[in-house]
Design a protein around this motif. Structure first.
Motif, PDB file in Angstrom:
ATOM      1  N   ALA A  64       0.796  -1.166   0.022  1.00 38.03           N
ATOM      2  CA  ALA A  64      -0.174  -0.019  -0.109  1.00 38.03           C
ATOM      3  C   ALA A  64       0.913   1.330  -0.208  1.00 38.03           C
ATOM      4  N   ALA A  65       1.868   0.922   0.812  1.00 43.29           N
ATOM      5  CA  ALA A  65       2.745   2.441   0.690  1.00 43.29           C
ATOM      6  C   ALA A  65       3.492   2.836  -0.520  1.00 43.29           C
ATOM      7  N   ILE A  66       3.933   1.663  -1.294  1.00 40.39           N
ATOM      8  CA  ILE A  66       4.461   1.637  -2.514  1.00 40.39           C
ATOM      9  C   ILE A  66       3.450   2.262  -3.499  1.00 40.39           C
ATOM     10  N   THR A  67       2.540   1.700  -3.416  1.00 38.30           N
ATOM     11  CA  THR A  67       1.311   2.154  -4.273  1.00 38.30           C
ATOM     12  C   THR A  67       1.018   3.529  -4.385  1.00 38.30           C
ATOM     13  N   ALA A  68       1.120   4.058  -3.053  1.00 42.17           N
ATOM     14  CA  ALA A  68       0.619   5.632  -2.622  1.00 42.17           C
ATOM     15  C   ALA A  68       1.759   6.264  -3.098  1.00 42.17           C
ATOM     16  N   ALA A  69       3.083   5.949  -3.084  1.00 44.23           N
ATOM     17  CA  ALA A  69       4.163   6.818  -3.720  1.00 44.23           C
ATOM     18  C   ALA A  69       4.050   6.851  -4.973  1.00 44.23           C
ATOM     19  N   ARG A  70       3.578   5.618  -5.824  1.00 47.41           N
ATOM     20  CA  ARG A  70       3.703   5.493  -7.146  1.00 47.41           C
ATOM     21  C   ARG A  70       2.399   6.730  -7.711  1.00 47.41           C
ATOM     22  N   GLU A  71       1.438   6.491  -6.902  1.00 46.08           N
ATOM     23  CA  GLU A  71      -0.007   7.479  -7.196  1.00 46.08           C
ATOM     24  C   GLU A  71       0.546   9.083  -7.131  1.00 46.08           C
ATOM     25  N   GLU A  72       1.411   9.314  -5.982  1.00 47.34           N
ATOM     26  CA  GLU A  72       1.839  10.614  -5.721  1.00 47.34           C
ATOM     27  C   GLU A  72       2.636  11.005  -6.917  1.00 47.34           C
TER      28      GLU A  72
END
Length: 331
Positions: A64-72
Motif C-alpha cells: 500500500a505504501a509503495i502504491t501510494a508513492a507511485r500514485e503521488e
C-alpha cells in the motif's frame, strides 16, 4: 484534443525531471537496504528516499505504501507533463491487469477486489462496475473492445489463459496507438522494445511447455522490431537459432539466457534479463537533454524502483537470503 505543446513546456519539465532523478534509489542504496541488519535501518534508508513510514512486517502495508508513492508521483507529474498521454503508457497496463482479474473472478464466482490495483486510467471500482453491468460505453474504446473479446473467449472456451492472451494483445495495441498519437519516436521505441521482450518471453515459455509453433503464433504480438516470421521459424525449429536471432538487439543477453533455459536452466535470470533489456533502452533518455524522453525515462526508472522495492522488502519479510533477492532485482 491535447493542448499545443511549446518548447518552454519541455524546458520546464526536463529541468524538473533532472532534479527529481537525484531522489531515485540507486543500486548502491538498494544494496544498503539489502544489507541492513534491522527494519529500523531499512526504514531510515527508505525515508531518505522520500518514502513514508510503513510496517515492514506486513506485506499489505508495504504494498500500500509503495502504491501510494507511485500514485503521488503520477499525480505530481500529471499536473505538469506537456502531454498526459506520456503517463497513460504507464497506467493502462493496470487497466488490463484489472480486467483480467475481474473476468476470471466472474467466471469462478469469486470476488476480485483483493487482486485489483487502483493504478490505471480507470478507477478499479468503476472498471468492475462496467464489466459487471455490461455497460462499457464510458471506458476507453480499445479497453472496452478488449474486454468484450476476452469475455467472449472465456465464455466459449472456459480457458483463462486464452482470455489473458486476448487482453495482452489489446494492451500492446493500446500502448502502440497511444505512443503513435503522441508523435514521440522515443515512446514508440519503448513500446516496440516491450513487445520484443514479450515475444521472447512467450517463445521461451511456449517451448518450455512443449507447445507447438501453431500455438505460439496465437500468442505472438505485432509491433516489435524483430520480424514475426523469423521468430516463428525459431519456434518451428524448437528454439534452434534463438540466440542468433536476437544477437544484434538489446535482448542479446536475454536470448542467450533463454536458450540456456530451454536446455533445462532456470527462468529467473532469463525473466530478469528481459526486463533489463527494456530498461536498457530507456536509459538512453539520460543522453537526451530536451523533450519528452527525460520524462518517460524517469517514469520508467520509478516503475523499476517500485518493482525492486517490492521484491526486496517482500523477500526480506519472507526470510530470503540476500543473494536470492539480489538475483531477482531489475537493473
Amino acid at each position: 484534443m491535447s493542448k499545443k505543446i511549446k518548447d518552454t513546456d519541455y524546458l520546464v519539465i526536463s529541468a524538473r525531471i533532472r532534479a527529481m532523478e537525484t531522489g531515485l534509489l540507486t543500486g548502491e542504496r538498494m544494496e544498503q537496504i539489502l544489507a541492513a541488519r534491522s527494519n529500523e535501518e531499512v526504514m531510515k534508508f527508505l525515508q531518505e528516499g522520500g518514502y513514508p513510514t510503513m510496517s515492514l512486517e506486513s506485506p499489505e502495508a508495504m504494498d500500500a505504501a509503495i502504491t501510494a508513492a507511485r500514485e503521488e508521483t503520477l499525480q505530481d507529474l500529471g499536473d505538469s507533463a506537456p502531454d498526459g498521454r506520456y503517463l497513460d503508457i504507464f497506467k493502462l497496463k493496470y487497466d488490463y491487469h484489472n480486467a483480467k482479474a475481474i473476468l476470471k473472478a466472474q467466471a469462478m464466482g469469486t470476488d476480485p477486489d483483493h487482486m485489483l490495483a487502483d493504478l490505471g486510467r480507470v478507477p478499479a471500482a468503476e472498471l468492475k462496475e462496467a464489466i459487471t453491468s455490461g455497460d462499457m460505453n464510458q471506458l476507453p474504446p480499445l479497453l472496452a473492445a478488449a474486454i468484450a473479446e476476452a469475455k467472449d473467449v472465456l465464455d466459449t472456451t472456459r480457458d483463462p489463459q486464452l482470455g489473458d492472451i486476448v487482453l495482452d494483445r489489446w494492451q500492446y495495441r493500446d500502448e502502440m496507438e497511444s505512443a503513435e498519437a503522441t508523435g514521440s519516436e522515443f515512446l514508440r521505441g519503448y513500446v516496440r522494445s516491450s513487445i520484443d521482450a514479450a515475444n521472447l518471453r512467450s517463445l521461451v515459455r511456449t517451448l518450455r511447455m512443449g507447445k507447438n509453433a501453431a500455438f505460439f503464433e496465437g500468442v505472438l504480438f505485432s509491433g516489435g522490431t524483430v520480424d514475426k516470421s523469423e521468430i516463428l521459424a525459431v519456434a518451428g525449429n524448437n528454439g534452434s537459432g534463438l540466440a542468433e536471432l536476437y544477437a544484434a538487439t538489446e535482448l542479446k543477453d536475454a536470448a542467450q539466457s533463454g536458450a540456456d533455459a530451454l536446455k533445462g536452466g532456470a527462468l529467473t535470470e532469463f525473466e530478469k534479463l528481459c526486463d533489463d533489456a527494456v530498461s536498457g533502452y530507456l536509459s538512453g533518455a539520460q543522453m537526451v537533454a530536451f523533450g519528452e524522453a527525460p520524462l518517460i525515462g524517469y517514469l520508467a526508472a520509478r516503475e523499476t524502483e517500485y518493482t525492486n522495492l517490492r521484491i526486496l522488502l517482500m523477500g526480506r519479510a519472507a526470510g530470503l537470503d540476500p543473494e536470492t533477492i539480489r538475483a531477482r532485482l531489475r537493473t
